[in-house]
Design a protein around this motif. Structure first.
Motif, short mmCIF file in Angstrom:
data_model
loop_
_atom_site.label_atom_id
_atom_site.label_comp_id
_atom_site.label_asym_id
_atom_site.label_seq_id
_atom_site.Cartn_x
_atom_site.Cartn_y
_atom_site.Cartn_z
N GLU A 1 -12.71 -24.53 26.52
CA GLU A 1 -11.83 -25.42 25.76
C GLU A 1 -12.21 -25.34 24.29
OE1 GLU A 1 -12.56 -29.28 27.39
OE2 GLU A 1 -14.54 -29.46 26.51
N PHE A 2 -11.34 -25.90 23.46
CA PHE A 2 -11.63 -25.93 22.03
C PHE A 2 -10.93 -27.14 21.43
CE2 PHE A 2 -7.41 -24.65 20.68
CZ PHE A 2 -6.93 -24.03 21.83
N VAL A 3 -11.34 -27.47 20.20
CA VAL A 3 -10.79 -28.65 19.54
C VAL A 3 -10.14 -28.25 18.23
CG1 VAL A 3 -11.34 -30.92 18.59
CG2 VAL A 3 -12.61 -30.08 20.55
N PHE A 4 -8.89 -28.67 18.03
CA PHE A 4 -8.26 -28.58 16.72
C PHE A 4 -8.38 -29.96 16.07
CE2 PHE A 4 -5.24 -25.13 18.38
CZ PHE A 4 -5.86 -24.12 17.67
N ASP A 5 -8.52 -29.96 14.74
CA ASP A 5 -8.52 -31.23 14.01
C ASP A 5 -7.13 -31.42 13.39
OD1 ASP A 5 -9.20 -33.54 12.71
OD2 ASP A 5 -10.65 -32.63 11.33
N GLY A 6 -6.14 -31.54 14.26
CA GLY A 6 -4.75 -31.73 13.81
C GLY A 6 -4.18 -30.46 13.17
N LEU A 7 -3.06 -30.63 12.49
CA LEU A 7 -2.43 -29.51 11.78
C LEU A 7 -3.23 -29.17 10.53
CD1 LEU A 7 1.23 -30.77 12.07
CD2 LEU A 7 0.50 -28.48 12.78
N ILE A 8 -3.11 -27.91 10.09
CA ILE A 8 -3.77 -27.55 8.83
C ILE A 8 -3.10 -28.28 7.67
CG2 ILE A 8 -4.12 -25.67 7.16
CD1 ILE A 8 -4.56 -23.80 9.55
N ASP A 9 -1.78 -28.27 7.71
CA ASP A 9 -1.01 -28.93 6.65
C ASP A 9 -0.95 -30.43 6.91
OD1 ASP A 9 0.72 -29.85 4.79
OD2 ASP A 9 2.44 -28.62 5.44
N LYS A 10 -1.80 -31.17 6.19
CA LYS A 10 -1.87 -32.62 6.42
C LYS A 10 -0.80 -33.37 5.62
CE LYS A 10 -5.84 -32.54 8.85
NZ LYS A 10 -5.65 -32.19 10.26
N SER A 11 -0.08 -32.65 4.76
CA SER A 11 0.83 -33.32 3.83
C SER A 11 2.05 -33.92 4.55
CB SER A 11 1.32 -32.32 2.77
OG SER A 11 2.16 -31.35 3.39
N THR A 12 2.33 -33.46 5.77
CA THR A 12 3.53 -33.93 6.46
C THR A 12 3.33 -35.31 7.07
OG1 THR A 12 2.84 -33.00 8.57
CG2 THR A 12 4.06 -31.55 7.10
N GLY A 13 2.06 -35.74 7.19
CA GLY A 13 1.79 -37.04 7.81
C GLY A 13 1.91 -37.02 9.32
N VAL A 14 2.11 -35.85 9.90
CA VAL A 14 2.20 -35.76 11.36
C VAL A 14 0.79 -35.80 11.95
CG1 VAL A 14 2.75 -34.20 13.27
CG2 VAL A 14 4.42 -34.59 11.45
N THR A 15 0.58 -36.74 12.89
CA THR A 15 -0.75 -36.93 13.45
C THR A 15 -0.87 -36.24 14.81
OG1 THR A 15 -0.10 -38.89 14.67
CG2 THR A 15 -0.86 -39.23 12.40
N THR A 16 -2.11 -36.25 15.31
CA THR A 16 -2.37 -35.71 16.64
C THR A 16 -1.59 -36.48 17.70
OG1 THR A 16 -4.47 -34.61 16.27
CG2 THR A 16 -4.24 -35.74 18.35
N LEU A 17 -1.48 -37.78 17.53
CA LEU A 17 -0.71 -38.57 18.50
C LEU A 17 0.75 -38.09 18.51
CD1 LEU A 17 -0.64 -40.96 20.50
CD2 LEU A 17 0.09 -42.39 18.58
N ASN A 18 1.32 -37.84 17.34
CA ASN A 18 2.70 -37.36 17.25
C ASN A 18 2.87 -36.02 17.96
OD1 ASN A 18 2.76 -38.37 13.77
ND2 ASN A 18 3.18 -39.61 15.57
N ILE A 19 1.90 -35.14 17.74
CA ILE A 19 1.96 -33.80 18.36
C ILE A 19 1.92 -33.94 19.88
CG2 ILE A 19 0.74 -31.60 18.61
CD1 ILE A 19 -0.35 -32.18 15.68
N ALA A 20 1.01 -34.81 20.35
CA ALA A 20 0.87 -35.01 21.79
C ALA A 20 2.18 -35.50 22.39
CB ALA A 20 -0.25 -36.02 22.06
N LYS A 21 2.80 -36.47 21.72
CA LYS A 21 4.04 -37.05 22.26
C LYS A 21 5.19 -36.04 22.21
CE LYS A 21 2.14 -41.02 23.16
NZ LYS A 21 1.67 -41.22 24.54
N ARG A 22 5.21 -35.20 21.18
CA ARG A 22 6.28 -34.20 21.07
C ARG A 22 6.13 -33.16 22.20
NH1 ARG A 22 11.28 -33.37 20.52
NH2 ARG A 22 11.93 -31.53 19.33
N LEU A 23 4.89 -32.86 22.57
CA LEU A 23 4.67 -31.91 23.68
C LEU A 23 5.32 -32.42 24.97
CD1 LEU A 23 0.99 -30.67 23.17
CD2 LEU A 23 3.03 -29.21 23.38
N LEU A 24 5.32 -33.74 25.15
CA LEU A 24 5.93 -34.31 26.37
C LEU A 24 7.42 -33.98 26.41
CD1 LEU A 24 4.31 -37.90 26.40
CD2 LEU A 24 3.32 -35.74 27.19
N ASP A 25 8.06 -34.03 25.24
CA ASP A 25 9.49 -33.68 25.17
C ASP A 25 9.71 -32.23 25.59
OD1 ASP A 25 10.56 -36.04 24.22
OD2 ASP A 25 10.29 -35.51 22.11
#
Lengths: 484, 123, 444
Positions: free
Chosen positions: A380-404
């Motif tokens: 396994e490995f860990v990402f610390d969110g997106l590289i581009d932090k300027s969008t304000g998209v968080t890890t929680l957002n990414i997780a929820k979008r994956l469900l879609d």
């Protein structure tokens, strides 16, 4: 998975006078028990017929996501495929009817299977002996710490009141140490996620009973200085505990016993393919190196000189009893069948292929997601969110979008070393096509974050239930039908 | 006068009475408070030791007492409406303590020292 | 030739994926594992077997067991499992999911846990249930720790001598390491001695009292007035009862208990040679936030739909670490589903019917066994449900009894010692089996 919420409760189907049971007719006279010891009210259970019950739970199941539904890259949980032969064997009526108080001479086959699995796990762990009794990974940790406690007690070494855990450890480690009566001391991690050996050395003294580690650790990196760590721990008179949560990538590569660990647990529901069951039952067998066997809990299955199997219930040096009987027996059947299916060669392929899958996904996404720790990962490995932090998209957002997009989310906000942890564990039972589809989904989310961040921030959009109000749930707890 | 602990509790002092709660900074960090675990009236608290806990949905912290003494009142509004802590943490104190060790105050942080500490923690 | 049927990669895909990772071999991914730690040679494990061979090996092992008709209880009961239950439990969407971390795609698990909690609250007469206990013994140990944590500084826990000894052994183990002082309340004529309880409470410092009813010997304990006594001493009352009995006997709520615990195996779960079973734990609103384990609560989602989530998580290890109420980190998912479906099918009437049929058969067997003159009820004045304890008349021993029954394919009970045996009867025991038991004793 059904995309529409099935929102009925079984109580909603209840109708007075209905029932879903039948019972044999018996001719024995009715017994009169003293009224003051009997229940006065009728418990409010539903009244439903069998077809309604079956349709209700079938519908409920369609609002759930399992490994059999789709890709489940939940870090540190090893959501690998659960083979169906395992289930078929475990459902055998010959086991269903065996009472745990049957005498040992009438359960020789059951005991032999326990003993075989215990022996196979000892070989895989590089340990002297395993107990299969602990009911879960957390229960295994607790049992392992009790082994350590009993060992120090046997040497009248009462000064050892503390256990060291890394700051990257799963919360269960410190919680288990506390239940086992220990104080917890944290050791720091270096920037690469491995243990800070200097900090560890400074904390190792005569008050330390044990050091708990996972290897590879929670960021998926191998603790390459483990021989030095083991030496330092043992020189201080403490024991080294292996949390088996991350054993999967080590299959075929290295054994915890050979790394210098004294006590370990294995999650059969992770590494050995038994289903997670929506949270349980699992099993958390505990292994000890040679010399510590006597501290394993009662009851203990042993092989006698004449080749029979027996149960020891009252070994005085044992740590005590952590279960009424021999643990979650049908889970053992599943792990036993899994090991036999893979065999010596197949088991050895599991680790490298799990590691390959993790590295493949990591490489395909690291241009878009922030990889805080370089170098080949393990399972396994860990990402610390997106590289581009300027969008304000968080890890929680990414997780929820994956469900879609039809995937289960990775583990999020753990480990605590990074603010936006996104911990991905693909396991070896996933095909390249599945991994490619997941990679495409993750890339699409990164692109959406850049072009249309709102769609990510407001996800999920296409799941049976949408974002729940957690605050309301905790503020005004409604925890049973009568509270609704 | 108001004093702080490095664990983010404040003690607002009026005569011999300390009103104890959590700082604005702590309330922000914690997020929506859903429950405050408080001692009972008459219980003793000791400076530097736990007297309760405060929970949000995704976090929890123990509450440490800045001073020693006896609890003479708990803020009963927080039982039904713990979110008052978020609205105004300094007005909505958690417990009221009659101090028996005024020297405790000397070990606490001044508002300036506490502000410096918060500034550091934010980075 | 495929690698293995659980492993989808081909040699080609492995090669291409390694290339994508920029490494030449699988081995290179482990360059950081020091050579001296690497596994030398092959595992000493059996060679791979085909599925049909595994099934054969398993059947061969199982043929080495001797299935016995079950008259044993002592914490595990041979009640019937309706066929609808395994059919529902085997649905992959339930079985292959994990803890419902993502409520949007886990409503199936969350809903059945909520249903289970509702039913357990109703059975025990208490306010809130968790969904996380492994079995009745560990649930009892967790209740003990909960009592001590609630009491802050008091660390004495009183445990009745009539508690199942396996449960007591687990409680004692947890107490030993958690530094709780457990003291045993003596028994008198098979039930807890209330006068002794009063004296022990009087000595002060008690955090909790643990008692089981029906107790290890199958006897119903009369707990009238216990709650008042114990609460006056600022301690908590913990009552352990097998779940199914609660449909008929006084519930923990009716006795005024603070914590209800026990094993839910009696809700039609297969014996399975000791597990998996399910522990239950319910408590009062006042103690809700001291309770270990996962709890599901209802709320609404952004569309206004009624949905379920894991709640009150601030008690748990992933947030509180060493200060958590317990180290338990999951819910006993599929076992709580089993319990929920069993209770749905049976309803309150069905559960009471099971208890009635079982108790009637047990009383018939007990009285016929007395008539043989070879054994007698150990505590004839004490009421019991479907489990009772008998004493062998000289010169007969329990060893002799159980051996003779085993020859006839019967597990005759659980021996306390050479003289006493605990016998349980469920609705599954047929008149033929019961008569066979009696005849065997007549012919001893």
């Amino acid at each position: 998975m059904n995309r529409k919420l099935y929102d009925k409760l079984i109580f909603d189907h209840s109708c007075p006078g209905r029932g879903g049971y039948d019972l044999p007719h018996r001719i024995y006279p009715d017994v009169k028990l003293p009224e003051d010891l009997l229940r006065t009210d009728t418990p409010a259970l539903p009244e439903v017929d069998e077809p309604t019950v079956v349709r209700h739970y079938t519908n409920q199941s369609t609002n759930n996501f399992g490994v059999d539904t789709g890709f489940y890259p939940l870090g540190s949980c090893t959501m690998k495929y659960n083979p169906k032969i395992n289930e078929a064997l475990a459902a055998n009526p010959a086991i269903a009817g065996l009472h745990p108080h049957q005498p040992a001479d009438t359960v020789q086959g059951a005991l032999q299977l326990y003993y075989m699995l215990q022996t196979m796990l000892s070989e895989i762990g590089g340990m002297g002996e395993f107990t299969l009794n602990p009911f879960a990974g957390a229960h295994g940790e607790l049992t392992g710490l009790m082994v350590i406690h009993a060992y120090h007690d046997s040497r009248d070494d009462a000064a050892r009141t503390k256990v060291i855990v890394p700051d990257s450890a799963h919360g269960t480690n410190p919680a288990s140490a506390a239940v086992a009566g220990y104080e917890v001391v944290e050791v720091k991690s270096l920037p690469d996620g491995t243990v800070d050996l200097d900090d560890l050395r400074s904390k190792l003294d005569g008050t330390i009973a044990a050091v708990m580690l996972t290897n590879p650790n929670t960021v998926g990196m191998f603790e390459r200085r483990i021989p030095e760590i083991a030496e330092a721990v043992h020189a201080a008179g403490a024991l080294l505990y292996y949390d088996g949560a991350n054993l999967n990538p080590m299959l075929g590569v290295a054994r915890p016993g050979d790394m210098g660990f004294d006590v370990m647990h294995i999650n059969l529901h992770k590494t050995f393919s038994t289903p997670h069951g929506g949270g349980g039952p699992g099993a958390g067998p505990v292994g000890v190196r040679k010399g510590l066997e006597e501290f394993l809990p009662n009851p203990r299955v042993v092989k006698t000189d004449d080749g029979r199997y027996d149960i020891i219930t009252d070994s005085p040096s044992a740590l005590g009893r952590i279960s009424s009987w021999l643990g979650n027996y049908t889970v053992f059947i599943k792990a036993w069948a899994y090991i036999l299916s893979l065999g010596a060669n197949g088991v050895a392929k599991v680790g490298p292929l799990a590691t390959l899958n993790a590295n493949y996904v990591m490489h395909a996404l690291r241009d878009l997601y922030l990889l805080p720790i370089e170098g080949p990962c393990k399972h396994e490995f860990v990402f610390d969110g997106l590289i581009d932090k300027s969008t304000g998209v968080t890890t929680l957002n990414i997780a929820k979008r994956l469900l879609d997009l039809g995937f289960h989310a990775p583990t999020i906000y753990f480990p605590l070393l990074f603010h936006e942890s996104l911990m991905i564990e693909p396991t070896e039972t996933e095909s390249r096509e599945t991994l490619d589809a997941f990679i495409a989904a993750m890339r699409r989310i990164a692109q959406e974050a850049a072009e249309n961040p709102e769609i990510v921030k407001t996800a999920p959009h296409d799941t049976p239930a949408r974002r729940p109000d957690d605050t309301e749930a905790a503020l005004h707890p409604k925890v049973k039908f009568a509270d609704l | 006068m108001i004093y702080y602990l490095p664990t983010h509790e404040y003690a607002r002092i009026e005569d011999n009475i300390a009103y104890i709660g959590i700082s604005k900074f702590a309330a922000q960090q914690l997020g929506n408070v859903v429950y405050v675990d408080m001692p009972e009236e008459g219980d003793d608290v000791t400076a530097g030791e736990e007297f309760g806990a405060i929970e949000s949905v995704k976090a929890a912290s123990d509450l440490y007492s800045p001073v020693s003494g006896a609890v003479i009142e708990i803020n009963e509004h927080l039982i039904d409406n713990p979110r008052l802590v978020n609205e105004d943490p300094e007005a909505n104190w958690i417990i009221k303590v009659e101090m028996n060790e005024p020297a405790d105050l000397e070990k606490l942080l001044s508002p300036e020292a506490y502000a410096e500490l918060c500034a550091k923690e934010q980075h | 030739m495929a690698l293995h049927k659980y492993l989808p990669h081909t040699d080609d895909s492995v090669r291409q994926m390694l290339e994508a990772c920029g490494v030449a071999s699988l081995d290179e991914l482990y360059a950081d594992v020091p050579a001296e730690l690497r596994l030398k040679g092959k595992y000493a494990l059996p060679e791979a077997l085909a599925e049909s061979e595994i099934a054969y090996a398993f059947d061969s092992l199982m043929r080495r067991n001797l299935p016995l008709v079950c008259f044993a209880g002592a914490g595990a009961y041979d009640h019937y499992t309706p066929a609808a239950i395994p059919a529902m439990l085997s649905r992959s969407e339930f079985a292959t999911a994990y803890t419902p971390y993502q409520p949007e795609i886990s409503q199936g698990t969350l809903q059945y846990i909520f249903e289970y909690q509702s039913m357990m609250c109703s059975l025990t007469g208490l306010d809130v249930s968790n969904a996380s206990m492994y079995d009745g013994a560990t649930a009892t140990a967790e209740a003990m720790i909960m009592a001590v944590n609630s009491a802050r500084k008091r660390r004495r826990v009183l445990v009745s001598a009539t508690l199942n000894p396996a449960t007591a052994a687990v409680v004692n183990t947890y107490a030993r390491y958690h530094r709780i002082a457990v003291e045993v309340i003596p028994q008198k004529d098979g039930v807890t001695d209330r006068a002794e309880l009063e004296m022990m409470l009087g000595a002060g410092d008690v955090a909790g009292v643990i008692v089981q009813t029906p107790n290890y010997r199958g006897l119903l304990e009369d707990l009238s007035g216990w709650a008042d006594l114990i609460h006056a001493a600022k301690a908590l009352l913990i009552i352990n009862t097998p779940a199914i009995a609660l449909a008929s006997v006084k519930s923990q709520g009716e006795w005024g208990a603070d914590i209800a615990v026990g094993d839910a195996q009696s809700l039609g779960m297969p014996l399975n040679y000791g597990g998996p079973y399910l522990g239950y734990m319910c408590t009062t609103n006042a103690l809700m936030r001291k309770m270990p384990g996962r709890i599901v609560g209802a709320t609404t989602d952004e569309l206004g739909q009624r949905v379920f989530v894991l709640t009150l998580q601030a008690r748990e290890q992933h947030i509180r670490r060493q200060k958590a109420t317990s180290n338990i980190c999951s819910n006993q998912g599929i076992m709580t589903l089993h319990a929920a479906i069993y209770m749905s099918l049976m309803g309150a009437d069905g559960l009471r019917e099971v208890n009635r049929i079982s108790a009637n058969a047990a009383h018939y067997l007990a009285s016929e066994l007395q008539n043989t003159g070879k054994m007698k009820l150990s505590n004839p004045s004490k009421p019991y449900l479907n489990e009772f304890t008998m004493t062998m008349t000289d010169p007969y021993t329990t060893g002799q009894l159980l051996d003779a029954l085993k020859q006839r394919g019967i597990l005759g009970g659980v021996a306390i010692d050479d003289r006493e045996v605990i016998i349980a009867v469920t609705e599954k025991r047929t008149p033929q089996e019961i008569n066979e038991y009696i005849e065997t004793v007549i012919n001893l």
